[in-house]
Design an enzyme around this catalytic site. Structure first.
Site, PDB file in Angstrom:
ATOM      1  NE  ARG A 128      55.099  26.693  -7.830  1.00 18.94           N
ATOM      2  CZ  ARG A 128      54.989  25.546  -7.140  1.00 18.94           C
ATOM      3  NH1 ARG A 128      55.127  25.544  -5.822  1.00 18.94           N
ATOM      4  NH2 ARG A 128      54.714  24.423  -7.769  1.00 18.94           N
ATOM      5  CG  ASP A 165      51.689  20.540  -6.033  1.00 17.86           C
ATOM      6  OD1 ASP A 165      51.011  21.399  -6.642  1.00 17.86           O
ATOM      7  OD2 ASP A 165      52.430  20.836  -5.075  1.00 17.86           O
ATOM      8  CB  ALA A 166      46.481  19.039  -6.673  1.00 20.04           C
ATOM      9  CE  LYS A 167      51.283  24.253  -3.771  1.00 25.62           C
ATOM     10  NZ  LYS A 167      51.862  22.934  -3.549  1.00 25.62           N
ATOM     11  CE  LYS A 173      53.367  16.249  -4.329  1.00 25.78           C
ATOM     12  NZ  LYS A 173      53.355  16.905  -2.999  1.00 25.78           N
ATOM     13  CD  GLU A 216      51.853  15.462   2.710  1.00 26.44           C
ATOM     14  OE1 GLU A 216      52.264  14.289   2.850  1.00 26.44           O
ATOM     15  OE2 GLU A 216      52.574  16.367   2.255  1.00 26.44           O
ATOM     16  CE  LYS A 257      53.949  13.242   0.145  1.00 27.79           C
ATOM     17  NZ  LYS A 257      54.385  14.083   1.258  1.00 27.79           N
ATOM     18  CD  GLU A 282      53.400  20.462   2.179  1.00 33.62           C
ATOM     19  OE1 GLU A 282      53.224  19.234   2.246  1.00 33.62           O
ATOM     20  OE2 GLU A 282      53.804  21.040   1.155  1.00 33.62           O
ATOM     21  CG  HIS A 310      57.121  19.870   3.630  1.00 31.18           C
ATOM     22  ND1 HIS A 310      57.698  21.095   3.349  1.00 31.18           N
ATOM     23  CD2 HIS A 310      56.680  19.380   2.446  1.00 31.18           C
ATOM     24  CE1 HIS A 310      57.580  21.341   2.056  1.00 31.18           C
ATOM     25  NE2 HIS A 310      56.981  20.331   1.481  1.00 31.18           N
TER      26      HIS A 310
HETATM   27 MG   LIG Z   1      52.971  17.768   0.843  1.00 29.50          MG
END
Ligand SMILES: [Mg+2]
Length: 385
Positions: free
Chosen positions: A70, A33-35, A184, A239, A182, A265, A315
């Site tokens: 993680r 995801d964007a992280k 990202k 979100e 959904k 979340e 979530h």
């Molecule tokens: Mg999320």
């Protein structure tokens, strides 16, 4: 167990055995995801789970679980081993009291995060036991509002997937009866985010519920600009547009956009989520039972969210949240991930855009034989009935 005559009070039962299991479940494909794209986290390649099994003197049993992503799995497992013996001899019906007892036992490590996440698996097992004992699906024990909950897919919408794969996965999800999709966003290249949303909306049509998730990677200015650019796509929600703890930022954004704003979340206690609900900072509350300490604190937040008329979209862990969403008064969604399916014997039935509440007692889950191959540690206390 033989059924009691109507009106016969249940005699107090007591917990005689608690078992814990630490499981490391690899994903078939690592996701980003964007992280991840912003360099803050590595791709997600596995889910760590803590399972708790509880048995009572009268032969009732419950299964619960929590998870980490993680890191944190070993800490959760270790803390649960300190707490579990405190349940031996206790009446499994007194779930609220037992939650408090375990929280007080860990008070010096706080009332959030791992401290309460270690309680979550035990708390969930107690709810499962109570519903199984009643012979009811957990949703019905809680007072079900519905037998099926709208669901949307997330697992096909990660950022490592090119647009065509994204669309293909979305069409597959809709084809199997899932109600929405959904994807990202939150990449450094914001034009690319918008291209992906536009392509998906165009291919799926105007009627399909779509959501986007920025995973906290926008600042306030970017979130407002992107939020305005996204208004035309009629999204169900945006979100985590901002840092998960930027309550004031969420409130300002929600006031400025027509598109609903969702978050919750990453909050790790009922108190943190409650602050979001009470301040009206989000339109969609997205808390997570295992992350905030289990079903007991989740329901407290849900009750407050009901009184404020919020949409609730918990979530992850659809296996637990399906029951909690089914007992929620207002509009609600469950998040579809197939990731945890190999852990269980049962499959959740999906059709007409909704996930159906299982008719089996409790959560309606039993561990599959395959779990043994992903189990990294086991521990137990007490003696089985
Ligand atoms: Mg999320």
């Amino acid at each position: 167990m033989s059924a009691q005559a109507p009106g016969t009070p249940n005699q107090a039962d007591r917990i005689v055995w608690v078992a814990l299991r630490s499981v490391h479940l690899p994903l078939q494909q690592a996701v980003s995801d964007a992280k991840v794209l912003s360099g803050r986290q590595p791709p997600l390649a596995a889910v760590s789970l803590l399972f708790a099994e509880i048995e009572s003197a009268q032969g009732h049993s419950g299964l619960g679980f929590g998870y980490t992503l993680r890191s944190g799995g070993p800490a959760q497992y270790a803390h649960a081993q300190e707490l579990a013996p405190l349940l031996i001899g206790e009446d499994p019906n007194d779930i609220a009291r037992l939650w408090s007892k375990l929280a007080w036992a860990g008070a010096s490590v706080g009332r959030s995060g791992v401290a309460v996440q270690a309680i979550a698996a035990l708390d969930t097992a107690l709810w499962d036991l109570k519903a199984r004992r009643a012979g009811l699906p957990l949703a019905k024990l809680l007072g079900a509002q519905r037998d099926a909950v709208p669901c949307y897919n997330t697992s096909g919408g990660y950022l490592q997937a090119p647009i065509e794969e994204l669309i293909d996965k979305a069409q597959q999800a809709l084809g199997r009866g899932i109600g929405g999709v959904k994807i990202k966003v939150g990449q450094a290249d914001q034009a690319e985010d918008l291209r992906r949303v536009a392509a998906l909306r165009k291919r799926l049509g105007e009627q399909v519920p779509l959501m986007v998730d920025a995973n906290q990677q926008w600042d306030r200015t970017t979130a407002l600009r992107m939020g305005r650019a996204l208004e035309q796509y009629q999204l169900e929600w945006i979100e985590e547009p901002l840092d998960a703890h930027d309550l004031a930022g969420h409130a300002a954004l929600a006031a400025q956009l027509d598109t609903p704003i969702g978050s919750g979340e990453m909050l790790t206690s009922a108190a943190e989520v409650t602050a979001y609900v009470e301040s009206g900072a989000v339109d969609v509350i997205m808390h997570d039972a295992p992350r905030i300490g289990g079903i007991t604190p989740f329901l407290k937040v849900a009750s407050l969210a009901e009184s404020r008329g919020l949409v609730m979209a918990p979530h992850f862990v659809m296996e637990i949240h399906l029951h909690l969403a089914a007992a929620y008064e207002h509009q609600t969604w469950v998040e579809h991930f197939e990731w945890l399916e190999p852990l269980f014997e049962e499959r959740l039935e999906i059709r007409d855009g909704c996930m159906r509440v299982p008719t089996r007692p409790g959560l309606g889950l039993s561990l599959s034989e395959r779990v043994a191959s992903w189990t990294v540690a086991r521990w137990e206390c007490g003696r089985r009935a």
